[in-house]
Design a protein around this motif. Structure first.
Motif, short mmCIF file in Angstrom:
data_model
loop_
_atom_site.label_atom_id
_atom_site.label_comp_id
_atom_site.label_asym_id
_atom_site.label_seq_id
_atom_site.Cartn_x
_atom_site.Cartn_y
_atom_site.Cartn_z
N ALA A 1 20.25 48.70 36.56
CA ALA A 1 19.41 47.58 36.37
C ALA A 1 20.21 46.59 36.13
O ALA A 1 19.74 45.39 36.49
N LEU A 2 21.55 46.32 35.79
CA LEU A 2 22.20 45.11 35.70
C LEU A 2 23.03 44.65 36.83
O LEU A 2 23.20 45.54 37.72
N PRO A 3 23.21 43.26 36.99
CA PRO A 3 24.00 43.01 38.26
C PRO A 3 25.17 43.63 38.49
O PRO A 3 25.92 44.08 37.57
N ALA A 4 25.57 43.85 39.62
CA ALA A 4 26.74 44.73 39.93
C ALA A 4 27.93 43.83 40.07
O ALA A 4 27.98 42.67 40.23
N LYS A 5 29.24 44.28 39.50
CA LYS A 5 30.39 43.56 39.33
C LYS A 5 31.44 43.82 40.53
O LYS A 5 32.05 44.70 40.77
N VAL A 6 30.84 43.06 41.77
CA VAL A 6 31.67 42.91 42.97
C VAL A 6 31.91 41.81 43.46
O VAL A 6 31.43 41.09 43.86
N PRO A 7 33.40 41.38 43.08
CA PRO A 7 33.84 40.27 43.33
C PRO A 7 34.03 39.85 44.82
O PRO A 7 33.99 40.76 45.69
N GLN B 1 39.64 38.56 46.60
CA GLN B 1 40.64 39.66 46.32
C GLN B 1 41.89 39.38 47.48
O GLN B 1 42.99 39.59 47.26
N ILE B 2 41.22 39.16 48.68
CA ILE B 2 42.35 39.00 49.65
C ILE B 2 43.48 37.58 49.25
O ILE B 2 44.64 37.68 49.69
N GLN B 3 42.90 36.62 48.98
CA GLN B 3 43.63 35.42 48.75
C GLN B 3 44.64 35.87 47.43
O GLN B 3 45.86 35.34 47.59
N LEU C 1 57.30 39.92 40.79
CA LEU C 1 55.68 40.17 40.21
C LEU C 1 55.43 40.70 38.93
O LEU C 1 54.04 40.70 38.46
N GLU C 2 56.41 40.96 38.26
CA GLU C 2 56.08 41.59 36.85
C GLU C 2 55.31 40.64 36.06
O GLU C 2 54.52 41.24 35.30
N ALA C 3 55.69 39.31 36.18
CA ALA C 3 54.85 38.50 35.25
C ALA C 3 53.58 38.15 35.79
O ALA C 3 52.58 38.17 35.06
N SER C 4 53.42 38.18 37.07
CA SER C 4 51.98 37.97 37.56
C SER C 4 50.91 39.04 37.29
O SER C 4 50.20 38.93 37.25
N VAL C 5 51.63 40.42 37.16
CA VAL C 5 50.79 41.46 36.89
C VAL C 5 50.13 41.25 35.75
O VAL C 5 48.88 41.78 35.47
N LYS C 6 50.71 40.74 34.68
CA LYS C 6 50.35 40.48 33.25
C LYS C 6 48.84 39.63 33.16
O LYS C 6 48.11 39.77 32.22
N THR C 7 48.73 38.87 34.34
CA THR C 7 47.73 37.90 34.28
C THR C 7 46.55 38.37 35.11
O THR C 7 45.53 37.55 34.96
N ILE C 8 46.71 39.41 35.61
CA ILE C 8 45.54 40.18 36.71
C ILE C 8 44.63 40.90 35.78
O ILE C 8 44.92 41.69 34.83
N GLU C 9 43.39 40.46 35.92
CA GLU C 9 42.31 41.25 35.35
C GLU C 9 41.72 42.49 35.78
O GLU C 9 41.38 43.35 35.01
N ASP C 10 41.77 42.66 36.96
CA ASP C 10 41.39 43.70 37.45
C ASP C 10 42.20 44.99 37.30
O ASP C 10 43.50 44.81 37.68
N PRO C 11 41.92 45.92 36.59
CA PRO C 11 42.62 46.98 36.00
C PRO C 11 43.29 48.02 37.18
O PRO C 11 44.47 48.44 37.18
N PHE C 12 42.40 48.11 38.15
CA PHE C 12 42.88 48.82 39.34
C PHE C 12 44.17 48.30 40.17
O PHE C 12 45.33 48.89 40.40
#
Length: 256
Positions: free
Chosen positions: A67-73, A78-80, A97-108
Motif C-alpha cells: 500500500a505504501l510508496p516504494a523506496k526506489v531512489p 546511485q550512479i553519481q 573510502l573508509e570515511a565516506s562509507v560512514k556517511t552512506i545511508e544505503d545499507p547494501f
C-alpha cells in the motif's frame, strides 16, 4: 498510500459505481455488512492458514509493501554516488573510502564497500552480494504470494456467502415479498469476493513483485559499481558501464 495504488483503486471503484448508476442500480447496495465481513475476514483467515507463524509476523510489513510508496531512489543518483566514490578511490586508494562509507545511508552499498575496503576477494564479494539480492527477492515473493492467495480465495468465499444467502431464501419461500431483496443481498457477497480479489489483493501482489524487481535491479547496479571501484576502474568507465545497465527512458528523463 502510494499515489499509483490509490489512483488505481479509485478508478476501478469509480468504474463500478458508474456502471451501477447507468444500469439503474443503487450503489449503496454494496454496503451490505454481512457480505463485507465474510469476504474480508474469511479471506484473510484462509490466507493466514497457508502461511507459517514466522510468516504471519511479517504481515504488517507486507501490507506496507502493498500500500505504501516504494523506496526506489533514481538510478542516476546511485550512479553519481558510485562515480564519486570511484574518483576518490582512483586518486587516494581504496582505503580512503573508509570515511565516506560512514556517511552512506544505503545499507547494501555500505556493506559492499566495506567488504571491498577490507580486502574481500572480488569473486567472493560478488557472490555474497548477489546472494543477498536473491534472498530479498525470495522474501518479497512470499509477500506477493500471500496477496495472490487472498485474490484466489476471495471469489470462492464470496460464492460461499451467496450460497448461505440462498439457503436463507429457500427457508423463507412462504414470504414472496421478501425474496427479491434477500436474493439480491445473497449475490452481493459474490460481488464483494470478486471485487476484493481484482481491485485490491491481486493488484497489491503484483505491485510487490514490481517493486521487488526495481529494488533488485538497483542492488545489481550497486554490485557492478562496487566491483568496478574495487578493480580500480576509471570513473568515466564506471559511469559508462553503469548507465548501460539503466533503462534508456530513465536516463533520458534525468538528462531532460
Amino acid at each position: 498510500m502510494d499515489p499509483a495504488t490509490l489512483i488505481g483503486f479509485v478508478v476501478s471503484l469509480g468504474a463500478l459505481i458508474l456502471f451501477m448508476v447507468l444500469e439503474g442500480a443503487d450503489p449503496m447496495s454494496l454496503l451490505f455488512l454481512p457480505a463485507i465481513v465474510l469476504v474480508i475476514v474469511a479471506t484473510f483467515g484462509a490466507a493466514m492458514s497457508s502461511q507459517t507463524m514466522d510468516d504471519l509476523k511479517k504481515m504488517p510489513v507486507w501490507f506496507k509493501m502493498g500500500a505504501l510508496p516504494a523506496k526506489v531512489p533514481p538510478a542516476t543518483d546511485q550512479i553519481q554516488t558510485l562515480v564519486s566514490l570511484a574518483e576518490k578511490a582512483r586518486k587516494e586508494g581504496l582505503l580512503a573510502l573508509e570515511a565516506s562509507v560512514k556517511t552512506i545511508e544505503d545499507p547494501f552499498l555500505k556493506r559492499g564497500l566495506q567488504m571491498g575496503i577490507d580486502g574481500t576477494d572480488p569473486e567472493e564479494l560478488r557472490a555474497v552480494l548477489e546472494g543477498e539480492i536473491s534472498a530479498k527477492k525470495a522474501e518479497d515473493k512470499v509477500a506477493a504470494k500471500f496477496f495472490n492467495a487472498m485474490g484466489g480465495y476471495a471469489p470462492t468465499i464470496g460464492i460461499v456467502g451467496c450460497i448461505v444467502g440462498l439457503i436463507n431464501v429457500m427457508g423463507n419461500l412462504s414470504d414472496p415479498e421478501s425474496l427479491g431483496p434477500m436474493i439480491a443481498a445473497a449475490f452481493v457477497a459474490t460481488l464483494w469476493g470478486v471485487m476484493a480479489a481484482n481491485f485490491w489483493f491481486l493488484p497489491m501482489g503484483a505491485k510487490i513483485l514490481r517493486v521487488s524487481e526495481l529494488q533488485a535491479a538497483q542492488m545489481e547496479l550497486l554490485v557492478e559499481g562496487i566491483a568496478e571501484i574495487q578493480a580500480g576502474t576509471s570513473p568515466r568507465a564506471v559511469r559508462q558501464k553503469l548507465i548501460s545497465l539503466v533503462p534508456p527512458s530513465e536516463v533520458a528523463r534525468e538528462a531532460a
